[in-house]
Design a protein around this motif. Structure first.
Motif, PDB file in Angstrom:
ATOM      1  N   ASP A 121       0.857  -1.132   0.027  1.00 54.48           N
ATOM      2  CA  ASP A 121      -0.009   0.174  -0.210  1.00 54.48           C
ATOM      3  C   ASP A 121       0.921   1.141  -0.067  1.00 54.48           C
ATOM      4  O   ASP A 121       2.035   1.030   0.123  1.00 54.48           O
ATOM      5  CB  ASP A 121      -0.983  -0.050   1.158  1.00 54.48           C
ATOM      6  N   SER A 122       0.213   2.281  -0.317  1.00 58.06           N
ATOM      7  CA  SER A 122       0.995   3.658  -0.217  1.00 58.06           C
ATOM      8  C   SER A 122       1.853   3.910   0.915  1.00 58.06           C
ATOM      9  O   SER A 122       2.600   4.675   0.986  1.00 58.06           O
ATOM     10  CB  SER A 122       0.126   4.839  -0.652  1.00 58.06           C
ATOM     11  N   SER A 123       1.599   3.256   2.113  1.00 57.75           N
ATOM     12  CA  SER A 123       2.367   3.806   3.150  1.00 57.75           C
ATOM     13  C   SER A 123       3.669   2.730   3.287  1.00 57.75           C
ATOM     14  O   SER A 123       4.371   2.808   4.264  1.00 57.75           O
ATOM     15  CB  SER A 123       1.454   3.798   4.607  1.00 57.75           C
ATOM     16  N   GLY A 124       3.910   1.939   2.342  1.00 61.59           N
ATOM     17  CA  GLY A 124       4.786   0.844   2.535  1.00 61.59           C
ATOM     18  C   GLY A 124       4.401  -0.377   3.265  1.00 61.59           C
ATOM     19  O   GLY A 124       5.483  -1.007   3.512  1.00 61.59           O
ATOM     20  N   VAL A 125       3.328  -0.386   3.717  1.00 59.21           N
ATOM     21  CA  VAL A 125       2.882  -1.904   4.140  1.00 59.21           C
ATOM     22  C   VAL A 125       2.882  -2.847   3.058  1.00 59.21           C
ATOM     23  O   VAL A 125       1.966  -2.879   2.191  1.00 59.21           O
ATOM     24  CB  VAL A 125       1.845  -1.619   5.183  1.00 59.21           C
ATOM     25  N   VAL A 126       3.620  -3.929   3.267  1.00 56.79           N
ATOM     26  CA  VAL A 126       3.240  -5.028   2.317  1.00 56.79           C
ATOM     27  C   VAL A 126       2.851  -6.209   2.932  1.00 56.79           C
ATOM     28  O   VAL A 126       2.762  -6.467   3.994  1.00 56.79           O
ATOM     29  CB  VAL A 126       4.897  -5.409   1.641  1.00 56.79           C
ATOM     30  N   THR A 127       1.978  -6.919   2.001  1.00 56.78           N
ATOM     31  CA  THR A 127       1.197  -8.185   2.537  1.00 56.78           C
ATOM     32  C   THR A 127       2.175  -9.392   1.866  1.00 56.78           C
ATOM     33  O   THR A 127       2.528  -9.381   0.681  1.00 56.78           O
ATOM     34  CB  THR A 127      -0.174  -8.210   1.631  1.00 56.78           C
ATOM     35  N   GLN A 128       2.457 -10.316   2.773  1.00 56.01           N
ATOM     36  CA  GLN A 128       3.136 -11.429   2.394  1.00 56.01           C
ATOM     37  C   GLN A 128       2.430 -12.769   2.904  1.00 56.01           C
ATOM     38  O   GLN A 128       1.877 -12.769   3.814  1.00 56.01           O
ATOM     39  CB  GLN A 128       4.507 -11.492   3.171  1.00 56.01           C
ATOM     40  N   ILE A 129       2.572 -13.693   2.013  1.00 52.35           N
ATOM     41  CA  ILE A 129       2.171 -15.018   2.326  1.00 52.35           C
ATOM     42  C   ILE A 129       3.621 -15.694   3.013  1.00 52.35           C
ATOM     43  O   ILE A 129       4.401 -16.148   2.358  1.00 52.35           O
ATOM     44  CB  ILE A 129       1.722 -15.957   0.942  1.00 52.35           C
ATOM     45  N   VAL A 130       3.740 -16.044   4.109  1.00 51.03           N
ATOM     46  CA  VAL A 130       4.762 -16.816   4.976  1.00 51.03           C
ATOM     47  C   VAL A 130       4.429 -18.193   5.665  1.00 51.03           C
ATOM     48  O   VAL A 130       3.139 -18.824   5.547  1.00 51.03           O
ATOM     49  CB  VAL A 130       5.099 -15.763   6.189  1.00 51.03           C
ATOM     50  N   PHE A 131       5.522 -18.947   5.945  1.00 52.02           N
ATOM     51  CA  PHE A 131       5.381 -20.255   6.628  1.00 52.02           C
ATOM     52  C   PHE A 131       4.568 -21.065   5.514  1.00 52.02           C
ATOM     53  O   PHE A 131       3.815 -22.051   5.997  1.00 52.02           O
ATOM     54  CB  PHE A 131       4.777 -20.483   8.085  1.00 52.02           C
ATOM     55  N   GLY A 132       5.061 -21.100   4.312  1.00 56.52           N
ATOM     56  CA  GLY A 132       4.470 -22.057   3.485  1.00 56.52           C
ATOM     57  C   GLY A 132       3.333 -21.830   3.025  1.00 56.52           C
ATOM     58  O   GLY A 132       2.542 -22.637   2.850  1.00 56.52           O
ATOM     59  N   GLY A 133       2.562 -20.572   3.327  1.00 53.33           N
ATOM     60  CA  GLY A 133       1.432 -20.201   2.909  1.00 53.33           C
ATOM     61  C   GLY A 133       0.490 -20.432   4.248  1.00 53.33           C
ATOM     62  O   GLY A 133      -0.729 -20.179   3.971  1.00 53.33           O
ATOM     63  N   SER A 134       0.745 -20.816   5.256  1.00 55.73           N
ATOM     64  CA  SER A 134       0.049 -20.991   6.449  1.00 55.73           C
ATOM     65  C   SER A 134      -0.494 -19.581   6.831  1.00 55.73           C
ATOM     66  O   SER A 134      -1.730 -19.474   7.358  1.00 55.73           O
ATOM     67  CB  SER A 134       0.843 -21.454   7.669  1.00 55.73           C
ATOM     68  N   TYR A 135       0.059 -18.676   6.748  1.00 55.52           N
ATOM     69  CA  TYR A 135      -0.144 -17.028   7.384  1.00 55.52           C
ATOM     70  C   TYR A 135      -0.104 -16.072   6.474  1.00 55.52           C
ATOM     71  O   TYR A 135       0.887 -16.209   5.412  1.00 55.52           O
ATOM     72  CB  TYR A 135       0.686 -16.754   8.462  1.00 55.52           C
ATOM     73  N   THR A 136      -1.133 -14.964   6.371  1.00 57.62           N
ATOM     74  CA  THR A 136      -0.920 -13.807   5.629  1.00 57.62           C
ATOM     75  C   THR A 136      -0.634 -12.915   6.781  1.00 57.62           C
ATOM     76  O   THR A 136      -1.220 -12.485   7.513  1.00 57.62           O
ATOM     77  CB  THR A 136      -2.116 -13.456   4.801  1.00 57.62           C
ATOM     78  N   VAL A 137       0.479 -12.297   6.176  1.00 57.08           N
ATOM     79  CA  VAL A 137       1.032 -11.004   7.122  1.00 57.08           C
ATOM     80  C   VAL A 137       1.154  -9.642   6.523  1.00 57.08           C
ATOM     81  O   VAL A 137       1.329  -9.684   5.464  1.00 57.08           O
ATOM     82  CB  VAL A 137       2.251 -11.534   8.162  1.00 57.08           C
ATOM     83  N   ARG A 138       0.977  -8.689   7.436  1.00 55.79           N
ATOM     84  CA  ARG A 138       1.143  -7.397   6.909  1.00 55.79           C
ATOM     85  C   ARG A 138       2.590  -6.826   7.591  1.00 55.79           C
ATOM     86  O   ARG A 138       2.503  -6.802   8.922  1.00 55.79           O
ATOM     87  CB  ARG A 138      -0.021  -6.344   6.927  1.00 55.79           C
ATOM     88  N   SER A 139       3.586  -6.310   6.831  1.00 56.18           N
ATOM     89  CA  SER A 139       4.565  -6.101   7.581  1.00 56.18           C
ATOM     90  C   SER A 139       5.105  -4.668   6.835  1.00 56.18           C
ATOM     91  O   SER A 139       4.886  -4.323   5.755  1.00 56.18           O
ATOM     92  CB  SER A 139       5.840  -7.045   7.110  1.00 56.18           C
ATOM     93  N   GLN A 140       6.104  -3.852   7.755  1.00 56.83           N
ATOM     94  CA  GLN A 140       6.706  -2.648   7.293  1.00 56.83           C
ATOM     95  C   GLN A 140       8.152  -2.578   7.894  1.00 56.83           C
ATOM     96  O   GLN A 140       8.361  -3.034   8.743  1.00 56.83           O
ATOM     97  CB  GLN A 140       5.743  -1.570   7.761  1.00 56.83           C
ATOM     98  N   ALA A 141       9.014  -2.084   7.009  1.00 57.54           N
ATOM     99  CA  ALA A 141      10.475  -2.120   7.135  1.00 57.54           C
ATOM    100  C   ALA A 141      10.427  -0.965   8.393  1.00 57.54           C
ATOM    101  O   ALA A 141       9.949   0.028   8.212  1.00 57.54           O
ATOM    102  CB  ALA A 141      11.157  -1.719   6.169  1.00 57.54           C
ATOM    103  N   THR A 142      11.271  -1.122   9.515  1.00 56.91           N
ATOM    104  CA  THR A 142      11.198  -0.120  10.482  1.00 56.91           C
ATOM    105  C   THR A 142      12.774   0.782  10.605  1.00 56.91           C
ATOM    106  O   THR A 142      13.259   1.468  11.281  1.00 56.91           O
ATOM    107  CB  THR A 142      11.181  -0.383  11.918  1.00 56.91           C
ATOM    108  N   HIS A 143      13.635   0.097   9.359  1.00 60.10           N
ATOM    109  CA  HIS A 143      14.843   0.580   9.532  1.00 60.10           C
ATOM    110  C   HIS A 143      15.535   0.669   8.014  1.00 60.10           C
ATOM    111  O   HIS A 143      15.601  -0.318   7.138  1.00 60.10           O
ATOM    112  CB  HIS A 143      15.923  -0.519  10.264  1.00 60.10           C
ATOM    113  N   GLY A 144      16.074   1.828   7.759  1.00 59.17           N
ATOM    114  CA  GLY A 144      16.396   2.053   6.458  1.00 59.17           C
ATOM    115  C   GLY A 144      15.474   2.013   5.395  1.00 59.17           C
ATOM    116  O   GLY A 144      14.128   2.072   5.524  1.00 59.17           O
ATOM    117  N   ILE A 145      16.047   2.108   4.282  1.00 64.55           N
ATOM    118  CA  ILE A 145      15.304   2.215   2.926  1.00 64.55           C
ATOM    119  C   ILE A 145      14.846   0.804   2.757  1.00 64.55           C
ATOM    120  O   ILE A 145      15.539  -0.124   2.704  1.00 64.55           O
ATOM    121  CB  ILE A 145      16.099   2.552   1.848  1.00 64.55           C
TER     122      ILE A 145
END
Ligand code: FAD
Length: 317
Positions: A121-145
């Protein structure tokens, strides 16, 4: 408007579709700035199609040895571009090379790495499918570019014609002592099939296909649909189809418009590589096969009866 660096995937003459997807994703965060790594003249050849898909600048990182080394020139180019232009983010396709380049870049920059994004999204939050597809998470980098790898197929390419400003990045010489030199390239898949991560349609075969000859029905359906052929790990391990076509956790990730699974049970490691596809069709003779729970359309039956009928039906249209 901040700008966002996009590493261009190309074969020297043509930009890969996954790059157009990255440019569309980048536009959610700012002005896309394409970084082209290649031999002299590559950026000039690719510039127009990059501008047509929204690149507002094209950074040419060219040298005669750029195509001879694995990943290092791309990481050098991105690092230079980041240090010179302070982008809002760096986007790289989540291919084998792209993943490695992104990880190396993030380590060099001491920056946050977000892998395998399927949305942004426009604030840099990404959606990822993790742990072999078991979970959908939304993450944002907190350090650097943030350095973000984007799953091929997750975004639609968009035409956004404009002019791109050209810039030059002067690549440092590659140190052969610490870089891997490419000594041979694997031949491209036979025929005119699209690449697995580029294709909008993927037809995959599993152990149920039963052998190399059985894969003909998979290929015929893929060809009728203008799609790529994929395989489960069981099919690859059994030698039915080459490893470069494996889909899943330890293979390639695809987000096709249409994914057809023939004789694949639906183990979580396979789902990890294809479950973000828009429409999933499964053909399996076992009504209890887990893939049927995920599929949008399920056919319980023998793939050797169902797939040829599908092929015939598609070919007749
Ligand atoms: P099976 O599970 O044997 O299923 C075959 C299916 O075909 C069955 O459902 C059967 O009913 C059906 N069938 C048989 N004959 C027919 C017929 N004539 N018509 C219709 N249906 C038929 N797997 C991957 O795919 N990709 C990966 O990247 C991957 N990575 C892995 C990583 C790790 C660390 C581990 C432990 C495993 C990984 N696996 C991966 C393996 C995964 O766990 C499964 O073993 C594999 O996906 C099974 O493949 P399959 O569905 O083709 O075979």
């Amino acid at each position: 408007m901040p700008h966002v660096l996009v590493l261009v995937d190309h074969d020297g003459d043509r930009v890969n579709k996954s790059t157009y997807e990255l440019l569309a994703a980048a536009r959610r965060l700012g002005d896309p700035a394409a970084v082209v790594v290649g031999t002299p003249g590559t950026a000039a050849r690719l510039g127009r199609s990059l501008a047509r898909h929204g690149a507002t600048s094209v950074h040419a990182a060219e040298s005669t040895e750029a195509a001879e080394f694995l990943v290092t020139p791309a990481v050098d180019a991105l690092e230079l571009a980041v240090r010179e232009t302070s982008p809002a983010a760096v986007l790289v396709s989540a291919t084998t090379d792209g993943r490695e380049a992104a990880a190396r870049l993030a380590a060099r920059l001491d920056a946050g790495l977000l892998i395998d994004a399927v949305d942004l999204d426009s604030s840099g939050v990404v959606t990822q499918i993790v742990f072999g597809g078991s979970y959908t998470v939304r993450s944002q980098a907190t350090h650097g570019i943030p350095v973000i790898t984007v799953r091929p197929g997750a975004f639609e390419p968009e035409e956004h014609p404009g002019e791109a400003v050209e810039r030059t990045l002067t690549l440092p010489g590659v140190d052969p002592g610490t870089s891997a030199r490419i000594t041979a390239r694997r031949a491209a898949p036979a025929g005119d099939r699209p690449g697995l991560t580029e294709a909008t349609v993927v037809v995959s075969g599993g152990r149920g296909v039963g052998g190399t000859d059985g894969f003909k029905v998979v290929e015929e359906l893929a060809d009728a649909l203008g799609g790529a052929v994929g395989a489960s790990r069981a099919a690859v391990d059994a030698g039915y189809y080459p490893h470069q076509f494996q889909v899943g956790q330890t293979g390639k990730s695809v987000s096709a418009q249409l994914y057809i699974a023939l004789g694949i049970s639906g183990a979580i490691q396979h789902l990890a590589g294809m479950q973000t596809s828009k429409t999933i069709v499964a053909v399996n003779k076992d009504p209890e096969a887990p893939i049927l729970d995920l599929a949008d359309y399920s056919v319980v039956g023998d793939l050797f009866e169902v797939a040829p009928q599908l092929t015939q039906e598609v070919a007749a249209r």
